[in-house]
Design an enzyme around this catalytic site. Structure first.
Site, short mmCIF file in Angstrom:
data_model
loop_
_atom_site.label_atom_id
_atom_site.label_comp_id
_atom_site.label_asym_id
_atom_site.label_seq_id
_atom_site.Cartn_x
_atom_site.Cartn_y
_atom_site.Cartn_z
N GLN A 1 0.84 -1.19 0.00
CA GLN A 1 0.00 0.00 0.00
C GLN A 1 0.88 1.25 0.00
OE1 GLN A 1 -3.21 -0.21 2.81
NE2 GLN A 1 -3.69 1.95 2.63
N CYS A 2 1.22 1.77 1.15
CA CYS A 2 1.95 3.04 1.20
C CYS A 2 3.38 2.94 0.67
CB CYS A 2 1.92 3.59 2.62
SG CYS A 2 0.23 3.95 3.15
N VAL A 3 4.06 1.83 0.92
CA VAL A 3 5.44 1.70 0.44
C VAL A 3 5.44 1.52 -1.07
CG1 VAL A 3 7.66 0.57 0.75
CG2 VAL A 3 6.08 0.71 2.69
N THR B 1 4.32 4.79 -2.83
CA THR B 1 5.41 5.78 -2.82
C THR B 1 6.46 5.41 -3.87
OG1 THR B 1 5.02 6.36 -0.51
CG2 THR B 1 7.22 6.82 -1.40
#
Length: 183
Positions: free
Chosen positions: A117-119, A122
């Protein structure tokens, strides 16, 4: 080339969630700490990113006190920025790109919580912005989603990022690259 380590969402908010016991690597602070020490030893920028949901009343609401680095994580040095994001990636709702551009950073090493998700998000956005990305999978963690195990999610994330958006690496590989060459 200038490199920065981006530590994404390695924060107490996740430990405060009821599903923390499902996280694949509750010891995530250890590999992240190794990356931080490695980056510092090489004189590279370290940026800490925390996810925040102000006014939500949940574990990501800063007023509850969980939006802080995970216990066991090395402390940010005074010159290391701590960026608060409200979107999945570390760029959209922050000044991260401006900071990196001002310092001439061209390569990002990414790690953190929620591999897929966030990693991953990004990494993808960073790649689209022109940064070379190193995705350090063993310094990320996630939990199972539906029928997918955490291991299957990590495997899928590596497969979709590899050679498209990022170079996949391990903490040990980065440490070996940083070791002095024998004469």
């Amino acid at each position: 080339m200038s490199r920065a380590l981006i530590v994404i969402d390695v924060q107490e908010s996740f430990r405060a969630r009821p599903d923390w016991e499902r996280i694949a690597n509750p010891g995530i602070a250890d590999p992240v700490n190794r990356l931080v020490r490695l980056a510092r030893a090489r004189g590279e920028r370290v940026v800490w990113v925390l996810h925040s949901e102000p006014g939500s009343g949940g574990v990501f609401d800063p007023v509850l006190g969980h939006v802080r680095p995970l216990d066991g994580l090395v402390a940010a040095l005074p010159d290391e920025p701590v960026v608060h994001k409200t979107s999945h990636n570390a760029f959209t709702t922050t000044d991260l790109q401006r900071r990196l551009t001002a310092e001439g950073v061209t390569e990002l090493v990414v790690c953190g919580i929620r591999t897929e998700q966030c990693v991953e998000t990004t990494a993808r956005v960073g790649s689209d912005l022109g940064y070379r990305i190193v995705f350090v999978t063993d310094a990320t963690t996630t939990e199972p989603i539906g029928p997918l195990s955490a291991e299957a999610i990590v495997e899928r994330t590596e497969a979709v990022l590899r050679d498209r958006f990022a170079r996949i690496a391990t903490v040990a590989e980065l440490a070996a690259e940083a070791a002095p060459s024998p004469v």
